[in-house]
Design an enzyme around this catalytic site. Structure first.
Site, PDB file in Angstrom:
ATOM      1  N   ARG A  15     -18.219 -26.272  -2.893  1.00  0.00           N
ATOM      2  CA  ARG A  15     -16.788 -25.949  -2.875  1.00  0.00           C
ATOM      3  C   ARG A  15     -16.287 -25.733  -1.454  1.00  0.00           C
ATOM      4  O   ARG A  15     -15.148 -26.047  -1.124  1.00  0.00           O
ATOM      5  CB  ARG A  15     -16.503 -24.701  -3.713  1.00  0.00           C
ATOM      6  CG  ARG A  15     -16.976 -24.792  -5.145  1.00  0.00           C
ATOM      7  CD  ARG A  15     -16.406 -26.023  -5.860  1.00  0.00           C
ATOM      8  NE  ARG A  15     -16.742 -26.028  -7.273  1.00  0.00           N
ATOM      9  CZ  ARG A  15     -17.875 -26.489  -7.792  1.00  0.00           C
ATOM     10  NH1 ARG A  15     -18.806 -27.008  -7.012  1.00  0.00           N
ATOM     11  NH2 ARG A  15     -18.089 -26.445  -9.092  1.00  0.00           N
ATOM     12  N   ALA A  42     -17.945  -0.075   4.704  1.00  0.00           N
ATOM     13  CA  ALA A  42     -17.059  -0.812   3.812  1.00  0.00           C
ATOM     14  C   ALA A  42     -16.735  -2.197   4.360  1.00  0.00           C
ATOM     15  O   ALA A  42     -16.817  -3.199   3.648  1.00  0.00           O
ATOM     16  CB  ALA A  42     -15.783  -0.009   3.593  1.00  0.00           C
ATOM     17  N   ASP A  63     -26.972  -1.033  11.832  1.00  0.00           N
ATOM     18  CA  ASP A  63     -26.325   0.177  11.316  1.00  0.00           C
ATOM     19  C   ASP A  63     -27.251   1.372  11.513  1.00  0.00           C
ATOM     20  O   ASP A  63     -28.465   1.264  11.421  1.00  0.00           O
ATOM     21  CB  ASP A  63     -25.985   0.023   9.824  1.00  0.00           C
ATOM     22  CG  ASP A  63     -25.071   1.133   9.341  1.00  0.00           C
ATOM     23  OD1 ASP A  63     -23.843   0.922   9.309  1.00  0.00           O
ATOM     24  OD2 ASP A  63     -25.573   2.243   9.037  1.00  0.00           O
ATOM     25  N   LYS A  89     -28.807   1.830   5.517  1.00  0.00           N
ATOM     26  CA  LYS A  89     -27.865   0.802   5.055  1.00  0.00           C
ATOM     27  C   LYS A  89     -28.282  -0.609   5.471  1.00  0.00           C
ATOM     28  O   LYS A  89     -28.141  -1.554   4.689  1.00  0.00           O
ATOM     29  CB  LYS A  89     -26.468   1.100   5.604  1.00  0.00           C
ATOM     30  CG  LYS A  89     -25.797   2.275   4.925  1.00  0.00           C
ATOM     31  CD  LYS A  89     -24.400   2.476   5.479  1.00  0.00           C
ATOM     32  CE  LYS A  89     -23.725   3.641   4.771  1.00  0.00           C
ATOM     33  NZ  LYS A  89     -22.389   3.922   5.345  1.00  0.00           N
ATOM     34  N   GLU A 136     -15.220   4.165  20.064  1.00  0.00           N
ATOM     35  CA  GLU A 136     -16.289   4.268  21.060  1.00  0.00           C
ATOM     36  C   GLU A 136     -17.199   3.029  20.987  1.00  0.00           C
ATOM     37  O   GLU A 136     -17.515   2.413  22.011  1.00  0.00           O
ATOM     38  CB  GLU A 136     -17.079   5.546  20.783  1.00  0.00           C
ATOM     39  CG  GLU A 136     -17.955   5.978  21.916  1.00  0.00           C
ATOM     40  CD  GLU A 136     -18.776   7.209  21.521  1.00  0.00           C
ATOM     41  OE1 GLU A 136     -18.318   7.994  20.669  1.00  0.00           O
ATOM     42  OE2 GLU A 136     -19.870   7.349  22.072  1.00  0.00           O
ATOM     43  N   CYS A 177      -7.108  -4.758  27.249  1.00  0.00           N
ATOM     44  CA  CYS A 177      -5.747  -5.291  27.430  1.00  0.00           C
ATOM     45  C   CYS A 177      -4.842  -4.800  26.296  1.00  0.00           C
ATOM     46  O   CYS A 177      -3.682  -4.454  26.521  1.00  0.00           O
ATOM     47  CB  CYS A 177      -5.732  -6.811  27.374  1.00  0.00           C
ATOM     48  SG  CYS A 177      -6.605  -7.687  28.660  1.00  0.00           S
ATOM     49  N   CYS A 190     -10.716   7.741   8.244  1.00  0.00           N
ATOM     50  CA  CYS A 190     -10.949   7.876   6.804  1.00  0.00           C
ATOM     51  C   CYS A 190     -11.319   9.319   6.459  1.00  0.00           C
ATOM     52  O   CYS A 190     -11.312   9.714   5.302  1.00  0.00           O
ATOM     53  CB  CYS A 190     -11.986   6.885   6.307  1.00  0.00           C
ATOM     54  SG  CYS A 190     -13.548   6.931   7.151  1.00  0.00           S
TER      55      CYS A 190
END
Ligand code: ZN
Length: 352
Positions: A15, A42, A63, A89, A136, A177, A190
């Protein structure tokens, strides 16, 4: 037939190949492409899932965190067993992604991205995808990207809104920039305003769309600016990139303060929950950090805590707090938000 290299069912990408701008040649380019995904929360779980399923040949997952129950609402690669077992994770994601597509090489790196490792982890890929939740690390990615001329795709989402865009050194403005040398604090996180899954998955999908365009050579199709969405207010708009700042400290004057920092924050609070990351006092230089004898520690701490030991992680439950300790000595102290308290707990149970 002998076991040879994994074979791809011939219609796996049919596809995607039917989609004219990609076609067979684009699919071949994806197969030869190497990308890094920084942050497997997420955004990162959606990014890596789409890239692996699309057939990007090499995907490196970076991670520093472990899976927790509060992740399951939106971090779509993880399940309850990952949270129950405190799986890092990057490892949990890699396991799921290898099941989705065994023809792709998936590399899992359980590390905090810092000035020590950022260049070695990011400079050898074709594209970097930002799945982080903080500026950061984004400034660090931007420094590596500009210094080594590696494009990266910015993404951020909180609450019901978010932003995505590709940053190509020498072609677009860089992060400095766009946002100045220090994004500072005071913006929504969050932690303060929450986040809903559709906002994150749309932002991550926009990032992957830019990645597919870039990696298949469809440069004319790239977005001309940062795209902002808000799924609650029904907004979608693209703000064109300004011309790069001719006096930008990063992409014009080639100063890379995030890489030059040569010091580590010893304790930092993680976004989204009651957790502080603590590092042992670092040795100077980029040399290997001490490998902690997790097995010995597990034996010692079993007298005072409920201990769960696995090769890449020692997890200890002290009742009021939990500690995840990694082989490089880095620890996540769960159940506290005060860095000083977290350092004290580290000193008390693990030793500095
Ligand atoms: Zn710049």
């Amino acid at each position: 037939m002998k076991d040879g290299p994994a074979t791809v069912p011939s219609d796996r990408y049919s596809r995607q190949i039917l989609f004219r701008p990609i076609g067979h040649s684009g699919q071949e380019k994806l197969r030869n492409a190497r990308v890094a995904v920084v942050g497997l929360g997420a955004l990162g779980t959606v990014l890596s899932s789409q890239l692996v399923r699309a057939g990007v040949g090499y995907v490196r997952l970076i991670d520093r965190d472990i899976v927790e129950p509060s992740n399951l609402q939106r971090q779509s690669l993880y399940d309850e067993a990952d949270a129950d077992n405190h799986v890092p994770k990057a490892l949990a994601a890699a396991a799921k992604l290898r099941q989705a597509n065994r023809t792709v090489e998936v590399a899992a790196i359980v590390e905090d991205l810092t000035w020590r490792n950022a260049e070695s982890r990011l400079r050898d890929v074709d594209l970097i995808l930002d799945g982080t939740d903080n500026f950061e690390v984004r400034y660090l990615i931007n420094d590596v990207a500009v210094k080594h001329n590696v494009p990266w795709v910015y993404g951020g989402a909180v609450s019901s809104y978010g932003t995505a865009g590709i940053i190509r050194p020498r072609h677009t403005p860089c992060l400095v920039c766009l946002f100045g040398p220090d994004q500072g604090s005071g913006h929504d996180t969050c932690d303060t305003v929450g986040v809903i899954a559709p906002a994150v998955s749309i932002v991550a999908s926009l990032q992957v769309a830019e990645a597919l365009k870039y990696l298949t050579g469809n440069l004319d199709a790239l977005s001309p600016g940062l795209t902002h969405i808000d799924v609650w207010r029904n907004e979608f708009r693209t703000v064109r990139y300004p011309t790069p700042n001719p006096d930008c400290p990063c992409c014009a004057r080639r100063q890379f303060p995030s890489l030059a920092q040569r010091q580590d924050a010893l304790a930092v609070s993680l976004c989204g929950r009651n957790t502080v990351q603590v590092r042992p006092n670092p040795s100077s230089g980029e040399s290997a950090e001490p490998a902690f004898a997790l097995a010995n520690l597990a034996e010692r701490l079993a007298r005072v805590a409920d201990v769960h030991y696995q090769p890449h992680l020692l997890w200890c439950n002290f009742g009021h707090v939990q500690i995840s300790l990694f082989p490089d000595g880095r620890a996540l102290i769960h159940g506290v938000s005060n860095p000083v308290e977290a350092r004290n707990l580290y000193a008390r149970y693990i030793g500095m």
